[in-house]
Design an enzyme around this catalytic site. Structure first.
Site, PDB file in Angstrom:
ATOM      1  N   HIS A 214      40.617  36.510  45.466  1.00 42.52           N
ATOM      2  CA  HIS A 214      41.111  35.339  44.746  1.00 42.52           C
ATOM      3  C   HIS A 214      40.766  34.015  45.419  1.00 42.52           C
ATOM      4  O   HIS A 214      40.726  32.976  44.770  1.00 42.52           O
ATOM      5  CB  HIS A 214      42.615  35.476  44.500  1.00 42.52           C
ATOM      6  CG  HIS A 214      42.889  36.526  43.467  1.00 42.52           C
ATOM      7  ND1 HIS A 214      43.240  37.807  43.811  1.00 42.52           N
ATOM      8  CD2 HIS A 214      42.782  36.508  42.128  1.00 42.52           C
ATOM      9  CE1 HIS A 214      43.357  38.523  42.711  1.00 42.52           C
ATOM     10  NE2 HIS A 214      43.090  37.769  41.678  1.00 42.52           N
ATOM     11  N   GLU A 459      42.378  46.844  33.635  1.00 41.29           N
ATOM     12  CA  GLU A 459      41.822  46.628  34.977  1.00 41.29           C
ATOM     13  C   GLU A 459      42.165  47.772  35.923  1.00 41.29           C
ATOM     14  O   GLU A 459      41.829  47.743  37.091  1.00 41.29           O
ATOM     15  CB  GLU A 459      42.286  45.279  35.543  1.00 41.29           C
ATOM     16  CG  GLU A 459      43.777  45.041  35.494  1.00 41.29           C
ATOM     17  CD  GLU A 459      44.168  43.644  35.947  1.00 41.29           C
ATOM     18  OE1 GLU A 459      43.348  42.914  36.499  1.00 41.29           O
ATOM     19  OE2 GLU A 459      45.355  43.296  35.751  1.00 41.29           O
ATOM     20  N   ASP A 483      39.315  43.827  39.190  1.00 37.46           N
ATOM     21  CA  ASP A 483      40.184  44.921  39.641  1.00 37.46           C
ATOM     22  C   ASP A 483      39.666  46.269  39.177  1.00 37.46           C
ATOM     23  O   ASP A 483      39.813  47.260  39.883  1.00 37.46           O
ATOM     24  CB  ASP A 483      41.616  44.701  39.135  1.00 37.46           C
ATOM     25  CG  ASP A 483      42.369  43.756  40.055  1.00 37.46           C
ATOM     26  OD1 ASP A 483      42.240  43.907  41.287  1.00 37.46           O
ATOM     27  OD2 ASP A 483      43.067  42.856  39.559  1.00 37.46           O
ATOM     28  N   CYS A 530      37.082  39.163  31.217  1.00 37.39           N
ATOM     29  CA  CYS A 530      37.443  37.929  31.930  1.00 37.39           C
ATOM     30  C   CYS A 530      37.310  38.083  33.443  1.00 37.39           C
ATOM     31  O   CYS A 530      37.750  37.229  34.196  1.00 37.39           O
ATOM     32  CB  CYS A 530      38.843  37.467  31.551  1.00 37.39           C
ATOM     33  SG  CYS A 530      40.116  38.672  31.926  1.00 37.39           S
TER      34      CYS A 530
HETATM   35  C1  PEP Z   1      40.291  40.914  37.058  1.00 39.49           C
HETATM   36  O1  PEP Z   1      40.882  41.728  37.764  1.00 39.49           O
HETATM   37  O2  PEP Z   1      39.107  41.069  36.686  1.00 39.49           O
HETATM   38  C2  PEP Z   1      40.963  39.680  36.612  1.00 39.49           C
HETATM   39  C3  PEP Z   1      40.398  38.866  35.750  1.00 39.49           C
HETATM   40  O3  PEP Z   1      42.183  39.403  37.142  1.00 39.49           O
HETATM   41  P1  PEP Z   1      42.390  38.801  38.617  1.00 39.49           P
HETATM   42  O4  PEP Z   1      41.046  38.440  39.157  1.00 39.49           O
HETATM   43  O5  PEP Z   1      43.308  37.643  38.499  1.00 39.49           O
HETATM   44  O6  PEP Z   1      43.021  39.956  39.351  1.00 39.49           O
HETATM   45 MG    MG Z   2      43.010  41.546  37.991  1.00 34.81          MG
END
Ligand code: PEP
Ligand code: MG
Length: 600
Positions: A214, A459, A483, A530
């Site tokens: 993140h 995910e 994920d 996403c």
């Molecule tokens: C993902 O896991 O691809 C996602 C979009 O969520 P995050 O990156 O916030 O875990």
């Molecule tokens: Mg995620």
């Protein structure tokens, strides 16, 4: 061009001689090039509170200290594994030092002394650490031994690490940084990164951190060039050194020579020109050469990204990570505060849909106000994360749902649930959503009619494999490939040590994506991607070829993906995807995809 990869040699250069250029490699995680003076974040001095504890809290304080020592050991072990990638001589030296730090944290005079002080003096752990460090330093100083005197610095360093952990000291005062500087640190949390003002900070570089964590996502969202996972970073950079951060190739240059500097300045200008050209696409649709229309939305990390989303021509917000509401504070935002911020975002998007995800905390995304829920579990990514926390602590989730329902009156909104694994979880949240709506109605609050669509992130591999079963319960799917890749391949997305193994093109990941997309299409519910691959033009042909028509990404990435789609023949991309799905390994898939991208 004179370069030098060995940190030991850099320090050996005479003071008066011009600094030697030094190139380091890491993971380029946010595109662009930053050039500026380094600002090394001091992990040193922290103010230590001191207070007395009642007898019944002493055991808890001893446990708190034991947990902090365990965490410090884990941090140092991680640094040690990074050190192994350094040139041999430096690796040996750093590893020796870190072993000494580890020894100070297990059954040592330091740990025993701190524990005894908490019990005997009834003081808090931070104060006990500080007192014990001072006592050890006094003893060593009195021994008149040069080797031991040098160890005092190490003991203090270990003490500072412990105190920082005990205080959960993670807020950084980035507002005080010199303009245009490059932040250099051992590690930056996503919350730290969120505090950086791209108008002040030019970029950053760290020792720890993976490309899909993140912190990396936050860097991309802020448009800050960044390189993470550079083992030898702290060995030879000093505050004020001129530094280049190349977020594209993952290279960092300290004290660049004239030739290198000029090359990078030219490259930076070229990137700026390309960005200007991409701006012309803003008003144009993301339509392929064979007239297939795609929807490109923005992932929003922070409310201020709205401006960038609109400027980039986003069709909406495909993923609003509400974690920002909980970061860098010690209390929880109440319903009113959440409603106000969400309403601002919904109104700011001027009629474009906003997909708001409920809280996805846990794993690497931690906040101090909820710290008691996470403790120090061995596998945080597999623990009480995301929807699991919301269902265990229903008041947390209910407050968010109330705020979301109220904000949905001001514009189109969808509600997205993170890390769903079972049908039961979806049913429980849907039930909760209806109860919350009924209570709001009973209180005379105006609600959207119908209620916002309720969708889930796909995910977790288990969710992807039961996508056909989940589709009937949901109004839409959003595939979180970050994920999904992490959990399918058992690769920590934030760990630079295994970053090379993180491969969204692994056939297992692609099969899960394909099955999810097909399940959604059969159930006639919308499906988007996403995760970070949605924002990389390299993957556009594959995703469209698999039937995906909605992509959501960091705002800055929209124009590049749009350009790729406008150049694409989706019928040909579908053929390419079919070929890819018959392959047995990621390398072969990458070759086919790159070949297709080079041709079409
Ligand atoms: C993902 O896991 O691809 C996602 C979009 O969520 P995050 O990156 O916030 O875990
Ligand atoms: Mg995620």
């Amino acid at each position: 061009m004179k370069t030098n990869d060995d940190p030991a040699l850099v320090n050996a250069s005479p003071q008066a001689a011009p600094p030697v250029e030094r190139q380091l490699r890491g993971l380029g995680v946010a595109t662009g090039i930053a050039i500026g003076p380094a600002y090394v974040i001091d992990t040193g001095a922290v103010a230590v509170p001191e207070y007395c504890l009642p007898a019944d809290l002493i055991q808890g304080e001893r446990d708190r200290f034991a947990a902090a020592a365990e965490k410090a050991r884990r941090q140092i072990a991680k640094l040690k594994s990074r050190a192994a990638t350094l040139p041999e001589s430096a690796a040996e030296e750093v590893s020796f030092l870190l072993d000494a730090h580890l020894a100070m944290l297990s059954g040592s005079r330091l740990t025993r002394g701190v524990d005894a002080r908490i019990e005997r003096d009834r003081i808090n752990a931070e104060a006990a650490v500080q007192a014990e460090i001072a006592a050890i330093a006094r003893t060593f100083a009195g021994m008149d031994d040069a080797y031991l005197a040098a160890r005092i610095g190490d003991i203090r360093e270990v003490g500072t690490r412990l105190i920082r952990i005990l205080q959960q000291h993670h807020y950084q005062a980035f507002s005080m940084l010199p303009e245009g500087c490059i932040v250099v640190a051992e590690e930056l949390s996503p919350a730290d990164t969120a505090l950086m003002d791209p108008g002040r900070v030019a970029g950053f570089a760290t020792v720890l951190g993976g490309a899909e964590g993140h912190t990396a996502i936050m860097a991309r969202s802020l448009g800050l060039p960044a390189v993470l996972g550079i083992s030898a970073l702290l060995a030879g950079v000093r505050t004020g050194d001129l530094m280049i951060v190349d977020g594209i190739t993952g290279r960092v240059v300290v004290n660049p020579g004239a030739e290198t500097l000029l090359a990078y300045q030219r490259c930076r200008e070229e990137i700026a020109r390309d960005r200007e050209q991409l701006k012309e696409l803003r008003q144009l649709p993301a339509v392929s050469k064979d007239r297939v229309m795609a929807t490109l939305s923005a992932n929003l990390e922070l409310p201020r990204d709205i401006t960038h989303a609109l400027a980039a021509g986003a069709a909406g917000i495909g993923l609003l990570r509400t974690e920002f509401l909980f970061m860098n504070r010690d209390d929880l935002p109440d319903e009113e505060e959440q409603y106000r911020v969400l309403r601002q975002i919904v109104e700011g998007m001027e009629g474009r849909p906003v997909t708001a995800r409920t809280l996805d905390l846990g794993g690497e995304k931690l906040v101090s106000a909820l710290g008691r829920h996470f403790g120090d579990c061995a596998n945080p990514a597999l623990g009480l994360r995301a929807i699991r926390l919301g269902l265990k602590e229903p008041s947390l989730l209910e407050t968010q749902l109330r705020a979301m329902l109220r904000a949905a009156v001001h514009g189109p909104m969808r509600i997205l649930l993170p890390m769903i694994t079972t049908r039961g979880e979806v049913c429980r949240v849907r039930e909760m959503l209806h109860q919350v709506a009924q209570r709001l109605q009973a209180d005379g609050v105006t609600l959207p009619d119908p209620l916002p669509p309720l969708g889930i992130m796909i995910e977790v591999p288990g969710a992807a494999l039961s996508a056909d079963q989940l589709a009937g319960l949901c109004d839409f799917f959003a595939i979180g490939t970050n994920d999904l890749t992490q959990y399918t391949l058992a690769i920590d997305r934030g760990d630079e040590a295994v970053a090379a193994l993180y491969d969204p093109l692994h056939p297992a990941v692609l099969r899960l994506i394909q099955f999810t997309v097909q399940s959604a299409l059969r159930a006639q519910i919308p499906v988007s991607v996403c995760g970070e691959i949605a924002g990389d033009p390299r993957y556009a042909a594959l995703l469209l070829g698999l039937g995906v028509r909605e992509l959501s990404m960091a705002p800055a990435r929209i124009p590049g993906v749009k350009r790729r789609i406008r150049d694409l023949d989706v019928a040909a991309a579908t053929g390419c995807a079919e070929k890819i799905m018959m392959q047995a390994d990621g390398a072969a898939i990458a070759a086919i995809l790159d070949n297709f991208n080079a041709r079409a």
